[in-house]
Design a protein around this motif. Structure first.
Motif, mmCIF file in Angstrom:
data_model
loop_
_atom_site.group_PDB
_atom_site.id
_atom_site.type_symbol
_atom_site.label_atom_id
_atom_site.label_comp_id
_atom_site.label_asym_id
_atom_site.label_seq_id
_atom_site.Cartn_x
_atom_site.Cartn_y
_atom_site.Cartn_z
ATOM 1 N N ALA A 46 0.861 -1.188 0.000
ATOM 2 C CA ALA A 46 0.000 0.000 0.000
ATOM 3 C C ALA A 46 0.891 1.230 0.000
ATOM 4 C CB ALA A 46 -0.898 0.007 1.225
ATOM 5 N N PHE A 47 0.340 2.308 -0.518
ATOM 6 C CA PHE A 47 1.091 3.567 -0.484
ATOM 7 C C PHE A 47 0.111 4.722 -0.396
ATOM 8 C CE2 PHE A 47 0.736 2.052 -4.887
ATOM 9 C CZ PHE A 47 0.071 3.091 -5.503
ATOM 10 N N GLY A 48 0.592 5.885 0.023
ATOM 11 C CA GLY A 48 -0.364 6.986 0.234
ATOM 12 C C GLY A 48 0.217 8.362 -0.016
ATOM 13 N N PRO A 49 0.501 8.703 -1.273
ATOM 14 C CA PRO A 49 1.006 10.051 -1.551
ATOM 15 C C PRO A 49 -0.100 11.106 -1.465
ATOM 16 C CG PRO A 49 0.708 8.867 -3.605
ATOM 17 C CD PRO A 49 0.341 7.910 -2.505
ATOM 18 N N GLY A 50 0.298 12.331 -1.203
ATOM 19 C CA GLY A 50 -0.651 13.433 -1.264
ATOM 20 C C GLY A 50 -0.808 13.890 -2.704
ATOM 21 N N VAL A 51 -1.603 14.927 -2.902
ATOM 22 C CA VAL A 51 -1.844 15.443 -4.255
ATOM 23 C C VAL A 51 -1.372 16.892 -4.383
ATOM 24 C CG1 VAL A 51 -3.633 15.955 -5.972
ATOM 25 C CG2 VAL A 51 -3.734 13.851 -4.635
ATOM 26 N N GLU A 52 -1.702 17.707 -3.379
ATOM 27 C CA GLU A 52 -1.284 19.118 -3.461
ATOM 28 C C GLU A 52 0.240 19.249 -3.390
ATOM 29 O OE1 GLU A 52 -3.552 17.946 -1.451
ATOM 30 O OE2 GLU A 52 -5.441 19.016 -1.817
ATOM 31 N N ARG A 53 0.876 18.475 -2.515
ATOM 32 C CA ARG A 53 2.324 18.572 -2.359
ATOM 33 C C ARG A 53 3.067 18.324 -3.682
ATOM 34 N NH1 ARG A 53 3.958 17.834 3.059
ATOM 35 N NH2 ARG A 53 2.507 19.373 3.761
ATOM 36 N N PRO A 54 2.768 17.234 -4.383
ATOM 37 C CA PRO A 54 3.431 17.028 -5.688
ATOM 38 C C PRO A 54 3.201 18.199 -6.647
ATOM 39 C CG PRO A 54 2.251 15.048 -5.041
ATOM 40 C CD PRO A 54 1.931 16.082 -4.007
ATOM 41 N N ALA A 55 1.963 18.705 -6.666
ATOM 42 C CA ALA A 55 1.674 19.840 -7.560
ATOM 43 C C ALA A 55 2.481 21.057 -7.140
ATOM 44 C CB ALA A 55 0.180 20.152 -7.546
ATOM 45 N N MET A 56 2.658 21.236 -5.838
ATOM 46 C CA MET A 56 3.436 22.379 -5.341
ATOM 47 C C MET A 56 4.887 22.282 -5.788
ATOM 48 S SD MET A 56 1.852 22.669 -1.516
ATOM 49 C CE MET A 56 2.793 24.083 -0.917
ATOM 50 N N LEU A 57 5.410 21.069 -5.699
ATOM 51 C CA LEU A 57 6.806 20.882 -6.104
ATOM 52 C C LEU A 57 6.963 21.150 -7.594
ATOM 53 C CD1 LEU A 57 7.700 17.622 -4.144
ATOM 54 C CD2 LEU A 57 8.520 19.950 -3.699
ATOM 55 N N LYS A 58 6.064 20.567 -8.353
ATOM 56 C CA LYS A 58 6.189 20.666 -9.805
ATOM 57 C C LYS A 58 6.009 22.098 -10.301
ATOM 58 C CE LYS A 58 4.625 17.946 -13.702
ATOM 59 N NZ LYS A 58 3.994 16.662 -14.024
#
Ligand code: DAH
Length: 340
Positions: A308-320
């Motif tokens: 199982a894994f659980g990345p966020g969504v806003e954080r990746p967008a913030m980085l990119k």
């Protein structure tokens, strides 16, 4: 009576032609067709006629009524058109002015990011499963191997609705729901959705945000499958040159648990403010599904395994997109939203 009716019709039609504005038209309507209008009166007086004359007269009067009503509507149109023409020629409306453009909308950055993530996992054969935002203590915590009073609960500050019901603090309870629905079949799903935490809002944390949980359950699934999947995801989302780093971690619902980092996309691992001079950025928590969780989902841990894994969504967008404040996502400032 019949004569009177014909005369009335004629008189009404010719006076209608003389109405030059809507006030006059309304007065005409009242005079002939209104409650106390001439025609209405005449229709009412049918009773005074000898019985055998009544039906013929009634029919004739009704015909006149229909005719007058139609003429009234036609005259209304004529007057309306004349009025528009008057306005146009008087210069009240400048028909050469360009219209006001309707601004086309577009998808919110979060939605765009979610769709990119869906596409990447879809290529790897993952299906999308939606699970509820309002959960219970049992699914959000208990069945994920976090019993009441377990110190791990401190990891999730929670919006409680009552003693049992809460706003989910993560998408992990979806794991239990999918397993209970799908067992005894193999599983490969992502579970996207909004999560809520009773937290101070800062530039780095919001009280609601998205996660995309991942879950695979099957035979002979190992940690290498997990690492391979997340490496592929990171390279597809952040760029093909990305390096992955795995660190040991702790989550109650995975054993062993890991934390996945990528080399900093801003400084290429050299060290900068965003990666706090470490050269690495954390992108997800993950691990092998804990045997207790497999069991709670209806899978025998001696036969099945999973990750199982659980990345966020806003954080990746913030980085990119080099966004330095998470509050911008849901602040509804169009100057921000329009940029993406
Ligand atoms: N649910 C965790 C959180 O919100 C994130 C997470 C960690 C999900 C590890 C997982 C996992 O599926 O294996 O903090």
């Amino acid at each position: 009576m019949q004569n009177q009716l014909d005369q009335l019709a004629q008189e009404a039609l010719s006076s209608l032609k003389e109405t030059q504005n809507s006030a006059a038209l309304t007065a005409w309507n009242q005079r002939y067709l209104g409650k106390k209008g001439a025609l209405t009166q005449m229709l009412r007086s049918v009773g005074e006629l000898p019985k055998e004359e009544r039906p013929a007269f009634g029919r004739a009067a009704n015909e006149v009524k229909i005719k007058l009503e139609a003429a009234y509507e036609a005259q209304e149109q004529v007057l309306h058109r004349a009025e528009m023409e008057r306005e146009l020629t008087a210069g009240g409306i400048d028909v050469t002015l360009p219209g006001r453009p309707v601004e086309p909308g577009h998808l919110h950055l979060t939605t765009q990011t979610l769709r990119q993530i869906y596409a990447i996992f879809a290529e790897m054969g993952f299906q999308i499963y939606e699970s509820p935002e309002v959960e219970t203590d049992e699914t959000n915590f208990g069945l994920l191997n976090i019993p009441p009073h377990h110190p791990a609960r401190d990891m999730w500050d929670t919006f409680w609705i009552d003693d049992e019901v809460l706003l989910r603090t993560h998408t992990s309870p979806g794991q239990i729901r999918v397993m209970r629905e799908q067992h005894p079949n193999p599983i490969r799903v992502i579970l996207p959705g909004k999560c809520y935490r009773y937290e101070q809002i800062t530039a780095r944390s919001e009280h609601h945000f998205y996660q995309v949980e991942g879950l695979a359950v099957g035979h002979h699934i190992t940690m290498t499958d997990l690492i391979g999947t997340l490496t592929q995801f990171a390279r597809r989302y952040y760029g093909p040159e990305r390096q992955i780093r795995i660190r040991g971690s702790y989550f109650p619902f995975t054993e062993p648990s890991i934390e996945v980092d990528i080399d900093c996309i801003l400084c290429e691992g050299q060290g900068c403010r965003v990666c706090k001079y470490s050269g690495w950025l954390e992108i997800a928590g993950a691990g092998m599904v804990h045997p207790v969780v497999l069991q709670n989902g209806g899978y025998d841990p001696d036969v099945w395994s999973g990750y199982a894994f659980g990345p966020g969504v806003e954080r990746p967008a913030m980085l990119k997109h080099h966004i330095d404040d998470i509050r911008l996502f849901y602040g509804n400032d169009l100057r921000f939203l329009r940029q993406f």
